[in-house]
Design a protein around this motif. Structure first.
Motif, mmCIF file in Angstrom:
data_model
loop_
_atom_site.group_PDB
_atom_site.id
_atom_site.type_symbol
_atom_site.label_atom_id
_atom_site.label_comp_id
_atom_site.label_asym_id
_atom_site.label_seq_id
_atom_site.Cartn_x
_atom_site.Cartn_y
_atom_site.Cartn_z
ATOM 1 N N LYS A 52 0.812 -1.215 0.000
ATOM 2 C CA LYS A 52 0.000 0.000 0.000
ATOM 3 C C LYS A 52 0.848 1.269 0.000
ATOM 4 C CE LYS A 52 -4.475 -1.207 1.620
ATOM 5 N NZ LYS A 52 -5.280 -1.368 2.817
ATOM 6 N N ASN A 53 0.167 2.375 -0.201
ATOM 7 C CA ASN A 53 0.848 3.657 -0.331
ATOM 8 C C ASN A 53 0.172 4.742 0.504
ATOM 9 O OD1 ASN A 53 3.225 4.173 -1.742
ATOM 10 N ND2 ASN A 53 2.264 3.451 -3.650
ATOM 11 N N CYS A 54 -0.250 4.395 1.709
ATOM 12 C CA CYS A 54 -0.898 5.379 2.583
ATOM 13 C C CYS A 54 -0.028 6.643 2.630
ATOM 14 C CB CYS A 54 -1.092 4.780 3.969
ATOM 15 S SG CYS A 54 -1.974 3.210 3.923
ATOM 16 N N TYR A 56 0.644 8.945 4.598
ATOM 17 C CA TYR A 56 1.299 9.403 5.837
ATOM 18 C C TYR A 56 2.425 8.487 6.286
ATOM 19 C CZ TYR A 56 -2.350 5.999 6.895
ATOM 20 O OH TYR A 56 -3.162 4.896 6.851
ATOM 21 N N CYS A 57 2.562 7.315 5.680
ATOM 22 C CA CYS A 57 3.342 6.249 6.319
ATOM 23 C C CYS A 57 4.763 6.100 5.770
ATOM 24 C CB CYS A 57 2.586 4.934 6.145
ATOM 25 S SG CYS A 57 3.454 3.530 6.862
ATOM 26 N N ILE A 59 6.686 3.541 5.707
ATOM 27 C CA ILE A 59 7.079 2.297 5.032
ATOM 28 C C ILE A 59 6.177 2.021 3.831
ATOM 29 C CG2 ILE A 59 8.172 1.327 7.099
ATOM 30 C CD1 ILE A 59 5.770 -0.578 7.395
ATOM 31 N N ARG A 60 5.510 3.065 3.339
ATOM 32 C CA ARG A 60 4.646 2.914 2.156
ATOM 33 C C ARG A 60 5.454 2.355 0.982
ATOM 34 N NH1 ARG A 60 4.558 7.606 -1.089
ATOM 35 N NH2 ARG A 60 2.295 7.466 -1.325
ATOM 36 N N GLU A 97 1.317 -4.416 4.694
ATOM 37 C CA GLU A 97 0.257 -5.313 4.215
ATOM 38 C C GLU A 97 0.754 -6.145 3.044
ATOM 39 O OE1 GLU A 97 -3.788 -3.638 4.154
ATOM 40 O OE2 GLU A 97 -3.867 -4.364 2.099
HETATM 41 FE FE1 SF4 Z 1 -0.507 1.797 5.010
HETATM 42 FE FE2 SF4 Z 1 0.075 0.027 6.997
HETATM 43 FE FE3 SF4 Z 1 1.317 -0.105 4.613
HETATM 44 FE FE4 SF4 Z 1 1.861 1.893 6.226
HETATM 45 S S1 SF4 Z 1 2.261 -0.241 6.642
HETATM 46 S S2 SF4 Z 1 1.490 2.017 3.990
HETATM 47 S S3 SF4 Z 1 -0.126 2.251 7.188
HETATM 48 S S4 SF4 Z 1 -0.872 -0.414 4.980
#
Ligand code: SF4
Ligand code: SAH
Length: 353
Positions: A52-54, A56-57, A59-60, A97
């Motif tokens: 994923k590419n949230c 704010y994160c 480790i996206r 994820e």
């Molecule tokens: Fe999103 Fe969790 Fe991946 Fe961070 S680790 S990008 S919050 S899914």
């Protein structure tokens, strides 16, 4: 206690003495209804791979220059054995994820082997006069998965799952996630409900102090959690992470985010007296006393990071994140050797702890 939207907003606006009274009241309710004990969960950061590419994160998927790692099976089981020896009662296995079959199989094997650990097999000797439960509780926080995967992991021995809604307001959710198919609000909700179907104690939560977030949205987050009848909550301040798309957005001062998190914890405790509420690590990125303050404001769970280091430093969700080991475990109310299930779950399910 039941509050309407306006009353929640009013409580969240408390400052000075009024705010302290709110935090003290929540502490008293926690002690009376969830118990005096603080429960420990050893946090194991299993992998920083993520599909994923949230926005704010740290480790996206598209985070530049990040070395990716996944702990080995033996590293995770070894960390869990350490937790059992130290009387942590339970562990949280968290990661980005990943949904491949190879990965979900690997998690299933890990859960099975962690569940098979016993006090005797890890050579743990509880102090004189203390009785520790023989095996660990297992919480997973591995993102959105299919109902089938949740069922398999539950069947292997995990009993709790943390999946934050991040922002319960649809509009805000869409502002902090890319508009792609894997970042869907409806899927997130579906996943939270699937966890319940699979039998898990369900934990969710939000970030506090996001760009553009309003007091009405924060109040809405609390009623969302109440409506969902959650068993556990982990919510913490949003902390900018350099290199992410959301960094640089207009956000409230750190002190505001700290205070608002404490008030959110306190109000949620008044609304849901018997759930487990974590004093989250992100608080410590603002103030070294952050977690301890949350534990005096309604929170009753602490998750010290026990990830084996072996040269790793890649699980940096946000800037200024505390290193593993930076936590004071000398508080007298800490309960060792007990799983610390959510009283909310055990009473609803009619099971005894
Ligand atoms: Fe999103 Fe969790 Fe991946 Fe961070 S680790 S990008 S919050 S899914
Ligand atoms: N991938 C899983 C679990 C790992 S992320 C998931 O997303 O559910 C764990 C939590 O870290 C997220 O739920 C999010 O709320 C939090 N987080 C990520 N970036 C953050 C940031 N910049 N500030 C504060 N919390 C953050």
């Amino acid at each position: 206690m039941k509050f309407n939207h306006a009353e929640i907003i009013e409580m969240l606006s408390a400052e000075g003495d009024e705010m302290q009274q709110l935090l003290d009241k929540a502490h008293a309710v926690r002690v009376a209804r969830a118990g005096e004990g603080i429960y420990l969960r050893g946090l194991i950061e299993y992998s920083n791979q993520c599909r994923k590419n949230c926005l704010y994160c740290g480790i996206r998927k598209d985070m530049p220059g990040l070395e990716r790692y996944t702990l080995t099976h033996d590293q995770v089981v070894g960390a869990a054995a350490y937790a059992l020896r130290e009387g942590y009662g339970s562990v949280v296995i968290q990661a980005g994820e990943i949904t491949s079959k190879q990965y979900t199989d690997a998690v299933e094997r890990i859960v099975r082997d962690v569940k098979a650990l016993t006090l005797e097999s890890v050579g743990a000797a509880p102090p004189e006069g203390e009785r520790w439960q023989d095996t660990l509780g297992i919480t997973l926080s591995l993102g959105e998965q299919s109902l089938d995967t949740y069922r398999r992991w539950f069947g292997a021995g995990a009993t709790r799952y943390l999946l934050r809604i991040e922002a319960s307001d649809r509009k805000l959710f869409s502002q902090i996630h890319p508009r792609t198919i894997v970042h869907s609000y409806d899927d997130r909700l579906r996943a939270i409900m699937d966890l319940r179907r699979a039998g898990f104690q369900v934990g969710t939560g939000v970030m506090i102090g996001l760009p553009g977030q309003t007091p009405a949205q924060l109040a809405g987050d609390l009623t969302f959690m109440e409506r969902m009848g959650i068993d556990m909550c982990g919510m913490g301040p949003y902390i900018e992470c350099a290199g992410t798309p959301l960094a640089g957005g207009q956000v409230p001062p750190l002190q505001w985010r700290m205070d608002m998190t404490l008030k959110m914890v306190a109000v949620l405790r008044l609304m849901m007296p018997d759930i487990n509420i974590a004093a989250t690590t992100a608080l410590e990125a603002i103030d070294p006393q952050g977690r301890a303050r949350a534990l005096r404001s309604g929170a009753n769970v602490m998750m010290p990071n026990i990830t084996p280091q072996d040269g790793l430093s890649g699980y940096k969700l946000y800037d200024n994140k505390p290193e593993p080991g930076c936590v004071d475990l000398s508080m007298p109310s800490i309960r060792r050797g007990v799983p610390g299930d959510s009283k909310h779950f055990t009473s609803v399910a009619g099971k005894s702890e």
